[in-house]
Design an enzyme around this catalytic site. Structure first.
Site, PDB file in Angstrom:
ATOM      1  N   GLU A  13     -86.127  27.196 -65.213  1.00 61.00           N
ATOM      2  CA  GLU A  13     -86.248  28.580 -65.856  1.00 61.00           C
ATOM      3  C   GLU A  13     -87.733  28.691 -66.569  1.00 61.00           C
ATOM      4  OE1 GLU A  13     -81.677  29.464 -66.467  1.00 61.00           O
ATOM      5  OE2 GLU A  13     -83.040  28.806 -68.276  1.00 61.00           O
TER       6      GLU A  13
ATOM      7  N   ASN B 109     -88.109  17.843 -86.591  1.00 60.81           N
ATOM      8  CA  ASN B 109     -86.666  18.000 -86.337  1.00 60.81           C
ATOM      9  C   ASN B 109     -85.850  17.159 -87.338  1.00 60.81           C
ATOM     10  OD1 ASN B 109     -87.305  20.025 -84.718  1.00 60.81           O
ATOM     11  ND2 ASN B 109     -86.732  18.815 -83.029  1.00 60.81           N
TER      12      ASN B 109
ATOM     13  N   CYS C 271     -85.457  29.221 -77.552  1.00 55.95           N
ATOM     14  CA  CYS C 271     -85.665  27.706 -77.712  1.00 55.95           C
ATOM     15  C   CYS C 271     -84.458  27.077 -77.582  1.00 55.95           C
ATOM     16  CB  CYS C 271     -86.194  27.282 -79.194  1.00 55.95           C
ATOM     17  SG  CYS C 271     -87.912  27.972 -79.274  1.00 55.95           S
TER      18      CYS C 271
HETATM   19  N1  SAH Z   1     -89.293  18.590 -74.715  1.00 56.85           N
HETATM   20  C1  SAH Z   1     -90.253  19.130 -75.311  1.00 56.85           C
HETATM   21  C2  SAH Z   1     -90.654  20.569 -74.909  1.00 56.85           C
HETATM   22  C3  SAH Z   1     -89.208  21.547 -75.215  1.00 56.85           C
HETATM   23  S1  SAH Z   1     -89.934  22.754 -76.688  1.00 56.85           S
HETATM   24  C4  SAH Z   1     -89.896  19.140 -76.960  1.00 56.85           C
HETATM   25  O1  SAH Z   1     -88.847  18.581 -77.272  1.00 56.85           O
HETATM   26  O2  SAH Z   1     -91.020  19.258 -77.694  1.00 56.85           O
HETATM   27  C5  SAH Z   1     -88.494  23.293 -77.213  1.00 56.85           C
HETATM   28  C6  SAH Z   1     -88.412  23.486 -78.707  1.00 56.85           C
HETATM   29  O3  SAH Z   1     -87.155  23.902 -78.954  1.00 56.85           O
HETATM   30  C7  SAH Z   1     -88.536  22.160 -79.390  1.00 56.85           C
HETATM   31  O4  SAH Z   1     -89.297  22.121 -80.334  1.00 56.85           O
HETATM   32  C8  SAH Z   1     -86.989  21.823 -79.754  1.00 56.85           C
HETATM   33  O5  SAH Z   1     -86.970  20.816 -80.779  1.00 56.85           O
HETATM   34  C9  SAH Z   1     -86.435  23.299 -79.945  1.00 56.85           C
HETATM   35  N2  SAH Z   1     -85.126  23.166 -79.792  1.00 56.85           N
HETATM   36  C10 SAH Z   1     -84.260  22.572 -78.753  1.00 56.85           C
HETATM   37  N3  SAH Z   1     -83.232  23.152 -79.088  1.00 56.85           N
HETATM   38  C11 SAH Z   1     -83.075  24.055 -79.699  1.00 56.85           C
HETATM   39  C12 SAH Z   1     -82.052  25.026 -80.175  1.00 56.85           C
HETATM   40  N4  SAH Z   1     -80.934  24.915 -79.791  1.00 56.85           N
HETATM   41  N5  SAH Z   1     -82.474  25.961 -81.318  1.00 56.85           N
HETATM   42  C13 SAH Z   1     -83.524  26.202 -81.665  1.00 56.85           C
HETATM   43  N6  SAH Z   1     -84.714  25.221 -81.174  1.00 56.85           N
HETATM   44  C14 SAH Z   1     -84.316  24.311 -80.313  1.00 56.85           C
END
Ligand code: SAH
Length: 418
Positions: free
Chosen positions: A101, A288, A405
């Site tokens: 996606e 996080n 995200c």
């Molecule tokens: N794998 C990389 C790239 C993905 S970026 C990484 O982890 O950074 C995606 C971003 O969205 C990351 O900062 C992640 O922490 C955040 N993310 C993942 N799941 C999410 C959710 N359910 N709600 C909000 N943010 C989320």
């Protein structure tokens, strides 16, 4: 060498080959070296869909390349989901039938600016994020809307700057995937539920962007396009293909590296490698959690690389002038959103050229977490801001169509495409 070996999964896809490799293709097929440059321009600058459209090449050479099995190799847009906020989520089919996606966000999402300039600053005044912890009720609406949207990417005319046509100012962000699924297993992310199927080739990464730019009729560098490597997958676990894609985007498509941001879950050795790249996007790190116990709980990879190791790599990261490292922090209600945790983040980030992007969880039934209320998010932000850390609340884009995200690939699993 540039052909099937370098690019086996895609067959003989030209997308993904750099100028040297395309020149080798030209020479191998009995042509002069400059045909390589013509192919390079056609594939990346013009973003043609089919070999027959490469008008700079003699007709018979186009046919010959086709007969030898060469093709452009653009991913096919299988479905598109259009959000009420203008965000579009594309389901892209790859040559082997896997799908990823890609998200188009008109105006961006505020997460693309790693240095606190432009998009990031703009977000300061728009803290509008949905309060509701569970928004899945809107799913059907989003999908219905998407199916009514005309599927016409192949016919859509692309604005041609060389024709003298005036291009309207466009500013948008494309969020691209780097893997089919993801291996990192963050407990709050939908993509993690899929596991990882495979890495994307460089051509499949660039191809997502090329397909979306075609579809949207956008022409970089004349029109401003930001790229965020924040879709499905962990870019730093597909490092070489990701970096090759970056170079093709800069040199071929014409998107400046300063317009790109890569987000990593914290693959520490690759952060050091990335810092040594002569040409690279900006860096964002998914934090996080404010201490090892907490981060280890929500991001098991913290047990491999602790916060201390991660922050050491971040502190030593060689920033360019006016650049900052971005830390992303997904707020999970009652888990990592207390003032105490905000103060721990302050201590971690203190003294760094950094900014923090807060993301209120995009929740869902499969996830064991809830979205904190807006006032908690604001309180968290205030503590960081008071400590002098530029902190922004990332506006969720396309939540109603699962484009926000951490949501990528969710609907595909619920309702397989076609
Ligand atoms: N794998 C990389 C790239 C993905 S970026 C990484 O982890 O950074 C995606 C971003 O969205 C990351 O900062 C992640 O922490 C955040 N993310 C993942 N799941 C999410 C959710 N359910 N709600 C909000 N943010 C989320």
């Amino acid at each position: 060498m540039a052909g099937s070996n370098a690019n086996s999964r895609l067959g003989n896809s030209l997308l993904g080959l750099n100028l040297v490799e395309l020149t080798a293709v030209a020479l191998e097929t009995g042509q002069s070296a400059y045909r390589g440059q013509q192919l390079f321009d056609a594939v990346y600058r013009q973003r043609v869909e089919r070999l027959e459209q490469v008008s700079t090449l003699p007709l018979e050479y186009r046919a010959q390349l086709g007969e030898q099995g060469w093709r452009i190799g653009l991913p096919v847009i299988e479905r598109r989901f259009v959000s009420s906020d203008g965000t579009v989520r594309y389901l892209m089919a790859l040559a082997d039938g896997e799908t990823v996606e890609t998200v188009w966000m008109p105006e961006g999402d505020g997460g693309e600016s790693g240095d606190g300039s432009e998009a990031g600053e703009e977000m300061e005044s728009s803290h509008s994020f949905a309060k509701s912890a569970n928004e899945w009720g809107t799913r059907e609406a989003g999908e219905e809307e998407s199916t009514q949207y005309p599927v016409a990417s192949t016919q859509r005319p692309v604005a041609d700057s060389r024709s003298g046509e005036k291009l309207p100012p466009r500013r948008a962000t494309v969020c691209v995937s780097s893997q089919v699924g993801c291996a990192v297993n963050c407990k709050f992310c939908f993509t993690a539920l899929l596991g990882v199927k495979r890495n994307l080739e460089a051509g499949e990464i660039v191809g997502q962007i090329a397909a979306v730019l075609r579809e949207q009729g956008v022409e970089p560098p004349m029109q401003r396009v930001n790229i965020v490597f924040m879709g499905m997958g962990e870019p730093f676990l597909n490092y070489d293909n990701f970096m090759k894609a970056v170079r093709l985007l800069v040199e071929g498509v014409g998107i400046a590296e300063s317009r790109m941001t890569v987000s990593t879950a914290g693959i520490v050795p690759r952060i050091y490698d990335f810092g040594r790249e002569p040409m690279r996007p900006k860096l964002a790190i998914s934090l996080n959690g404010s201490n090892d116990a907490l981060r280890g709980e929500v991001m098991p990879l913290n047990r491999k690389w602790s916060i201390a190791e991660l922050m050491k790599a971040a502190r030593e990261f060689p920033l360019r002038a006016r650049e900052r490292v971005t830390f992303e922090y997904v707020l999970l209600e009652g888990v990592n959103d207390a003032p105490e945790q905000a103060r721990e983040v302050v201590e971690l980030v203190r003294g760094m050229r950094a900014k923090v992007n807060l993301i209120a969880l995009n929740a869902g039934a499969e996830l064991p977490y809830r979205t904190p209320d807006e006032d908690l998010v604001m309180a968290f932000q205030r503590i960081l801001v008071a400590a002098g850390i530029p902190t922004f609340v990332r506006r969720p884009r396309g939540r109603d169509i699962f484009a926000a995200c951490g949501q990528l690939k969710r609907t595909v699993e619920i309702a397989p495409a076609r």
